[in-house]
Scaffold this motif. Structure first.
Motif, PDB file in Angstrom:
ATOM      1  N   GLU A 110       1.742   4.475  -5.887  1.00 36.03           N
ATOM      2  CA  GLU A 110       1.645   4.394  -4.653  1.00 36.03           C
ATOM      3  C   GLU A 110       2.679   4.393  -3.537  1.00 36.03           C
ATOM      4  OE1 GLU A 110       1.854   1.893  -0.934  1.00 36.03           O
ATOM      5  OE2 GLU A 110       2.899   1.453  -2.738  1.00 36.03           O
ATOM      6  N   ILE A 130      -5.493  10.459  -3.783  1.00 35.19           N
ATOM      7  CA  ILE A 130      -6.903   9.775  -4.167  1.00 35.19           C
ATOM      8  C   ILE A 130      -6.940   8.557  -3.523  1.00 35.19           C
ATOM      9  CG2 ILE A 130      -6.198  10.557  -6.806  1.00 35.19           C
ATOM     10  CD1 ILE A 130      -5.296   7.673  -7.238  1.00 35.19           C
ATOM     11  N   PRO A 131      -8.191   8.160  -3.484  1.00 33.95           N
ATOM     12  CA  PRO A 131      -8.608   6.680  -2.802  1.00 33.95           C
ATOM     13  C   PRO A 131      -7.447   5.657  -3.090  1.00 33.95           C
ATOM     14  CG  PRO A 131     -10.692   7.621  -3.652  1.00 33.95           C
ATOM     15  CD  PRO A 131      -9.443   8.560  -4.267  1.00 33.95           C
ATOM     16  N   ASN A 132      -6.992   4.818  -2.413  1.00 41.63           N
ATOM     17  CA  ASN A 132      -6.244   3.620  -2.712  1.00 41.63           C
ATOM     18  C   ASN A 132      -6.855   2.719  -3.613  1.00 41.63           C
ATOM     19  OD1 ASN A 132      -4.501   4.863  -0.707  1.00 41.63           O
ATOM     20  ND2 ASN A 132      -4.586   2.886   0.696  1.00 41.63           N
ATOM     21  N   TYR A 133      -6.104   2.554  -4.631  1.00 39.58           N
ATOM     22  CA  TYR A 133      -6.323   1.605  -5.779  1.00 39.58           C
ATOM     23  C   TYR A 133      -5.914   0.334  -5.721  1.00 39.58           C
ATOM     24  CZ  TYR A 133      -1.960   2.884  -7.657  1.00 39.58           C
ATOM     25  OH  TYR A 133      -0.791   3.035  -7.875  1.00 39.58           O
ATOM     26  N   GLU A 137      -6.080  -1.123  -1.994  1.00 37.27           N
ATOM     27  CA  GLU A 137      -7.320  -0.461  -1.272  1.00 37.27           C
ATOM     28  C   GLU A 137      -7.457  -0.735   0.203  1.00 37.27           C
ATOM     29  OE1 GLU A 137     -10.633  -0.532  -4.972  1.00 37.27           O
ATOM     30  OE2 GLU A 137     -10.234  -2.441  -3.972  1.00 37.27           O
ATOM     31  N   LYS A 140      -3.688   0.298   5.075  1.00 32.51           N
ATOM     32  CA  LYS A 140      -3.695   1.532   5.722  1.00 32.51           C
ATOM     33  C   LYS A 140      -2.354   2.299   5.853  1.00 32.51           C
ATOM     34  CE  LYS A 140      -7.114  -0.303   9.363  1.00 32.51           C
ATOM     35  NZ  LYS A 140      -8.367  -0.011   8.579  1.00 32.51           N
ATOM     36  N   VAL A 143      -0.749   5.375   0.654  1.00 31.37           N
ATOM     37  CA  VAL A 143      -1.158   6.461   0.252  1.00 31.37           C
ATOM     38  C   VAL A 143      -0.971   6.453  -1.518  1.00 31.37           C
ATOM     39  CG1 VAL A 143      -1.069   9.147   0.398  1.00 31.37           C
ATOM     40  CG2 VAL A 143      -0.223   7.887   2.258  1.00 31.37           C
ATOM     41  N   CYS A 144      -2.205   6.827  -2.062  1.00 31.91           N
ATOM     42  CA  CYS A 144      -2.142   6.792  -3.347  1.00 31.91           C
ATOM     43  C   CYS A 144      -2.447   8.286  -4.183  1.00 31.91           C
ATOM     44  CB  CYS A 144      -3.357   5.888  -4.053  1.00 31.91           C
ATOM     45  SG  CYS A 144      -2.814   4.127  -3.508  1.00 31.91           S
TER      46      CYS A 144
END
Length: 157
Positions: A110, A130-133, A137, A140, A143-144
């Protein structure tokens, strides 16, 4: 000449570089810093790298297990004087090699949107968004990224 020392988070040069990173992030993250700071402790980082140029510590990074096949890249930092020299990529690639040597197949990480240099570094080195984990999550500003590093083990043989 650049050299790397594989160590853990108790190494004094790693601790010193992370303190510089935290000072930089406190400025960049503003009000979000307290949230991120809770996930950036170093006591759980058993695998840390310190990069040296002419015996002077110029950068660092660490990895810690995220899942059975995945390491999370943590605490990446390069001093301002060494930026733009490929040092960040060199540290990241050394962390990827170490990840593969330990039998893991992926790196995940991240970073913040207020760190465009970091985003560019990860994209340049083959990381995909990828989607934030996990704890990121709903953030805002986060960024992951993820990358398959299983190739690194085979490249070195």
């Amino acid at each position: 000449m650049i050299t790397f020392k594989r160590t853990d988070s108790s190494h004094p040069d790693f601790i010193q570089l992370v303190a510089l990173l935290d000072a930089d992030l406190a400025t960049r993250d503003g009000e979000d810093h307290a949230f991120y700071d809770q996930f950036n402790g170093i006591t759980d980082i058993g695998h840390a790298i310190v990069a040296f140029r002419e015996e002077i510590p110029v950068g660092c990074g660490g990895i810690k297990e995220f899942k059975n096949d995945m390491m999370e890249v943590k605490r990446m930092y390069v001093i301002p004087e060494a930026r733009g020299t490929g040092m960040g990529s060199a540290i990241l690639q050394e962390l990827e090699r170490w990840t593969a040597e330990l039998g893991y197949t992926h790196c995940i990480l991240e970073t913040g949107k207020r760190q465009p240099e970091a985003i560019a570094l990860y994209k340049k080195n083959g990381y995909t968004v990828i989607p934030n984990y996990g704890p990121y999550e709903a953030m805002k500003n986060s960024v992951c990224f993820q990358k398959d590093v299983s190739f690194s083990k085979n490249q070195d043989q």
